[in-house]
Design a protein around this motif. Structure first.
Motif, PDB file in Angstrom:
ATOM      1  N   ASP B  62       0.833  -1.211   0.000  1.00  0.00           N
ATOM      2  CA  ASP B  62       0.000   0.000   0.000  1.00  0.00           C
ATOM      3  C   ASP B  62       0.869   1.262   0.000  1.00  0.00           C
ATOM      4  O   ASP B  62       2.104   1.194   0.093  1.00  0.00           O
ATOM      5  CB  ASP B  62      -1.014  -0.020   1.147  1.00  0.00           C
ATOM      6  CG  ASP B  62      -0.396   0.130   2.527  1.00  0.00           C
ATOM      7  OD1 ASP B  62       0.664   0.766   2.629  1.00  0.00           O
ATOM      8  OD2 ASP B  62      -0.986  -0.375   3.496  1.00  0.00           O
ATOM      9  N   GLY B  63       0.222   2.399  -0.119  1.00  0.00           N
ATOM     10  CA  GLY B  63       0.954   3.653  -0.251  1.00  0.00           C
ATOM     11  C   GLY B  63       1.777   4.000   0.977  1.00  0.00           C
ATOM     12  O   GLY B  63       2.846   4.608   0.870  1.00  0.00           O
ATOM     13  N   TYR B  64       1.261   3.634   2.172  1.00  0.00           N
ATOM     14  CA  TYR B  64       2.036   3.890   3.394  1.00  0.00           C
ATOM     15  C   TYR B  64       3.335   3.069   3.375  1.00  0.00           C
ATOM     16  O   TYR B  64       4.415   3.571   3.705  1.00  0.00           O
ATOM     17  CB  TYR B  64       1.230   3.495   4.640  1.00  0.00           C
ATOM     18  CG  TYR B  64      -0.083   4.222   4.811  1.00  0.00           C
ATOM     19  CD1 TYR B  64      -0.173   5.600   4.652  1.00  0.00           C
ATOM     20  CD2 TYR B  64      -1.235   3.522   5.180  1.00  0.00           C
ATOM     21  CE1 TYR B  64      -1.373   6.263   4.835  1.00  0.00           C
ATOM     22  CE2 TYR B  64      -2.443   4.173   5.370  1.00  0.00           C
ATOM     23  CZ  TYR B  64      -2.507   5.543   5.193  1.00  0.00           C
ATOM     24  OH  TYR B  64      -3.709   6.193   5.383  1.00  0.00           O
ATOM     25  N   GLU B  65       3.188   1.792   3.017  1.00  0.00           N
ATOM     26  CA  GLU B  65       4.379   0.920   2.980  1.00  0.00           C
ATOM     27  C   GLU B  65       5.362   1.422   1.932  1.00  0.00           C
ATOM     28  O   GLU B  65       6.588   1.382   2.141  1.00  0.00           O
ATOM     29  CB  GLU B  65       3.953  -0.520   2.652  1.00  0.00           C
ATOM     30  CG  GLU B  65       3.154  -1.180   3.754  1.00  0.00           C
ATOM     31  CD  GLU B  65       2.488  -2.477   3.306  1.00  0.00           C
ATOM     32  OE1 GLU B  65       2.335  -3.369   4.154  1.00  0.00           O
ATOM     33  OE2 GLU B  65       2.116  -2.600   2.117  1.00  0.00           O
ATOM     34  N   LEU B  66       4.833   1.892   0.806  1.00  0.00           N
ATOM     35  CA  LEU B  66       5.698   2.426  -0.244  1.00  0.00           C
ATOM     36  C   LEU B  66       6.486   3.628   0.279  1.00  0.00           C
ATOM     37  O   LEU B  66       7.712   3.718   0.099  1.00  0.00           O
ATOM     38  CB  LEU B  66       4.851   2.826  -1.457  1.00  0.00           C
ATOM     39  CG  LEU B  66       5.596   3.552  -2.581  1.00  0.00           C
ATOM     40  CD1 LEU B  66       6.673   2.652  -3.189  1.00  0.00           C
ATOM     41  CD2 LEU B  66       4.614   3.997  -3.671  1.00  0.00           C
ATOM     42  N   ALA B  67       5.770   4.548   0.950  1.00  0.00           N
ATOM     43  CA  ALA B  67       6.449   5.742   1.482  1.00  0.00           C
ATOM     44  C   ALA B  67       7.526   5.350   2.483  1.00  0.00           C
ATOM     45  O   ALA B  67       8.635   5.901   2.468  1.00  0.00           O
ATOM     46  CB  ALA B  67       5.420   6.672   2.124  1.00  0.00           C
ATOM     47  N   LYS B  68       7.206   4.383   3.338  1.00  0.00           N
ATOM     48  CA  LYS B  68       8.189   3.934   4.346  1.00  0.00           C
ATOM     49  C   LYS B  68       9.405   3.297   3.671  1.00  0.00           C
ATOM     50  O   LYS B  68      10.551   3.548   4.066  1.00  0.00           O
ATOM     51  CB  LYS B  68       7.542   2.898   5.280  1.00  0.00           C
ATOM     52  CG  LYS B  68       6.755   3.509   6.408  1.00  0.00           C
ATOM     53  CD  LYS B  68       6.238   2.394   7.298  1.00  0.00           C
ATOM     54  CE  LYS B  68       5.238   2.939   8.291  1.00  0.00           C
ATOM     55  NZ  LYS B  68       4.454   1.860   8.934  1.00  0.00           N
ATOM     56  N   ALA B  69       9.136   2.450   2.663  1.00  0.00           N
ATOM     57  CA  ALA B  69      10.229   1.765   1.978  1.00  0.00           C
ATOM     58  C   ALA B  69      11.152   2.771   1.291  1.00  0.00           C
ATOM     59  O   ALA B  69      12.383   2.638   1.328  1.00  0.00           O
ATOM     60  CB  ALA B  69       9.654   0.781   0.951  1.00  0.00           C
ATOM     61  N   LEU B  70      10.554   3.789   0.669  1.00  0.00           N
ATOM     62  CA  LEU B  70      11.376   4.799  -0.002  1.00  0.00           C
ATOM     63  C   LEU B  70      12.172   5.610   1.014  1.00  0.00           C
ATOM     64  O   LEU B  70      13.339   5.934   0.803  1.00  0.00           O
ATOM     65  CB  LEU B  70      10.485   5.723  -0.846  1.00  0.00           C
ATOM     66  CG  LEU B  70       9.775   5.056  -2.033  1.00  0.00           C
ATOM     67  CD1 LEU B  70       8.841   6.044  -2.727  1.00  0.00           C
ATOM     68  CD2 LEU B  70      10.782   4.496  -3.035  1.00  0.00           C
ATOM     69  N   ARG B  71      11.522   5.927   2.125  1.00  0.00           N
ATOM     70  CA  ARG B  71      12.188   6.727   3.155  1.00  0.00           C
ATOM     71  C   ARG B  71      13.364   5.968   3.791  1.00  0.00           C
ATOM     72  O   ARG B  71      14.394   6.553   4.133  1.00  0.00           O
ATOM     73  CB  ARG B  71      11.161   7.133   4.218  1.00  0.00           C
ATOM     74  CG  ARG B  71      11.686   7.921   5.402  1.00  0.00           C
ATOM     75  CD  ARG B  71      12.457   9.157   4.979  1.00  0.00           C
ATOM     76  NE  ARG B  71      11.670  10.057   4.150  1.00  0.00           N
ATOM     77  CZ  ARG B  71      10.978  11.095   4.611  1.00  0.00           C
ATOM     78  NH1 ARG B  71      10.966  11.336   5.890  1.00  0.00           N
ATOM     79  NH2 ARG B  71      10.335  11.880   3.789  1.00  0.00           N
ATOM     80  N   SER B  72      13.219   4.641   3.921  1.00  0.00           N
ATOM     81  CA  SER B  72      14.248   3.863   4.631  1.00  0.00           C
ATOM     82  C   SER B  72      15.429   3.488   3.736  1.00  0.00           C
ATOM     83  O   SER B  72      16.445   3.001   4.232  1.00  0.00           O
ATOM     84  CB  SER B  72      13.625   2.593   5.216  1.00  0.00           C
ATOM     85  OG  SER B  72      13.133   1.791   4.158  1.00  0.00           O
ATOM     86  N   ASP B  73      15.314   3.720   2.444  1.00  0.00           N
ATOM     87  CA  ASP B  73      16.400   3.378   1.516  1.00  0.00           C
ATOM     88  C   ASP B  73      17.189   4.655   1.205  1.00  0.00           C
ATOM     89  O   ASP B  73      16.630   5.608   0.643  1.00  0.00           O
ATOM     90  CB  ASP B  73      15.793   2.789   0.234  1.00  0.00           C
ATOM     91  CG  ASP B  73      16.855   2.389  -0.780  1.00  0.00           C
ATOM     92  OD1 ASP B  73      18.039   2.773  -0.597  1.00  0.00           O
ATOM     93  OD2 ASP B  73      16.504   1.719  -1.768  1.00  0.00           O
TER      94      ASP B  73
END
Lengths: 285, 125
Positions: B62-73
């Motif tokens: 989902d979009g939240y997970e996407l935002a988190k994944a991008l932020r953590s990389d």
């Protein structure tokens, strides 16, 4: 209350949530299974929970298709993507107005859901009620003109308040939309913004419409309830607009009063002086 | 940022993708499209767009997970994420910002306003 909703859209959406209970209750009754029936009664969600669930589902399921309608219409009207002749532009503008009406219902139902779940937390920002009145009048101008109803705005005093701009617009819009809806051709609707002698701000919406019967004056502020004139004359609407008006006014520490006669109605939202912002605003007649 | 900013748009509704793509391309952006969160993540890692506009409720991620994944990389943490969603509650917006989004746009939306928000996100970088 839930089953009395007249809009087919709402009734269908409600059915989709309520049908398991209806079916199971019918089966239980057919089998004479009073024990099963009583168990079902205990498990059945409260009416308020159902209302909030339905409101939430409609809210979510309508927002994406509304985005497609509103977005496509905006792009069609856009100079860079349009090239529409006047006739087609008017048709696209009709789509935009219809989408706005649907959007209004969705926003009302969103707020109904938030009120039910305790999730309504109004913002506290400086808001010009003069600007709110102007915007709302602009939104309703074409519908009023199409119907032959005059629509005026009068701002008598500086009118800044600390509140939730979107919800205050929604509140005034619901009053004005109702006023236009229930005013026959040749009539008029006025929006007046002023301070009362005690320093409170008042938004007054007056119409020369059909009026509200005395027995309806409290009922119309309840969710999904409608005045007898609206029911008898099949005037469309889900019956949540005035409950939203009252809820938003109340959330800002204010109140709503209504006077009505067969010659028209006057709704006044009074917002307390404590919520008034001391900012400079233009006053226009 | 290159001369032509690139925006990655993720939504499982093709009509929304078309509308956002139309508006952004007409405004001079290059648009990359994804129809679910996982595809969006892969494309973001591969192309390093200047902005990501993402729906929330999508298959796979989902979009939240996407935002988190991008932020953590570290390779993608600098990319501003705008959440564009039919979820309308205050807690939805709060969750978007907690996940690393820089902006939250509720549907229905104006394509013109979304374009302005994309431009604002680019200027804040």
């Amino acid at each position: 209350m839930f089953y009395s909703v007249e809009s087919g859209m709402l009734a269908l959406a409600g059915l989709s949530v309520a049908w398991p209970w209806i079916v199971l209750s019918a089966v239980a009754a057919f089998a004479g299974g009073m024990w099963v029936s009583s168990r079902l009664a205990r498990r059945r969600p409260r009416q308020d929970d159902l209302d909030a669930t339905i409101a939430g589902r409609i809210d979510h399921e309508f927002r994406t298709p509304l985005s497609v309608i509103i977005g496509s219409a905006e792009l069609l009207c856009d100079d860079t993507g349009g090239g529409l002749d006047d006739e087609r532009r008017r048709l696209v503008e009709a789509i935009q107005r219809a989408a706005r009406r649907l959007h209004r219902v969705v926003e009302d139902l969103t707020l109904v859901g938030q009120l039910q779940t305790g999730g309504f937390a109004p913002k506290r920002e400086p808001v010009s009620l003069a600007q709110v009145a102007d915007e709302v009048a602009e939104w309703n101008r074409v519908d009023a003109a199409t119907k032959g109803v005059g629509l005026t705005v009068e701002v008598r005093d500086p009118a800044w308040i600390r509140g939730d701009p979107a919800r205050l617009r929604q509140m005034v819009d619901n009053l004005v939309t109702n006023a236009v809806k229930f005013t026959p051709p040749g009539g008029s609707v006025s929006i007046v913004v002023r301070r009362d002698p005690g320093g409170s701000l008042e938004v007054e919406v007056t119409d020369t419409g059909v009026g509200i019967r005395p027995e309806d004056r409290h009922r119309i502020f309840r969710r999904f309830e409608r005045g007898s004139h609206a029911v008898a004359n099949h005037v469309p609407g889900p019956g949540v607009g005035l409950s939203v008006v009252e809820a938003v006014a109340s959330a800002h520490g204010g109140r709503v009063r209504v006077d009505s006669s067969p010659a028209g109605s006057r709704f006044v939202v009074q917002l307390p002086a404590a919520a008034v912002e001391n900012q400079v605003d233009e006053v226009h007649p | 940022m290159s001369d032509t900013p690139t925006v990655l748009v993720a939504d499982d509704d093709r009509d929304i993708l078309d509308i956002v793509t139309f508006r952004l391309e007409r405004s001079g952006f290059k648009v990359i499209r994804a129809s679910d969160g996982r595809e969006a993540h892969e494309l973001a890692v591969k192309h390093r767009p200047d902005v990501v506009v993402t729906d929330v409720m999508m298959p796979h991620m989902d979009g939240y997970e996407l935002a988190k994944a991008l932020r953590s990389d570290p390779a993608t943490s600098h990319i501003p994420v705008i959440v564009l969603t039919a979820l309308s509650q205050e807690e939805d917006a709060a969750r978007a910002f907690e996940s690393g989004a820089v902006d939250f746009v509720r549907k229905p939306f104006s394509p013109l306003e979304l374009k302005a928000r994309v431009q604002a996100a680019l200027q804040r970088r």
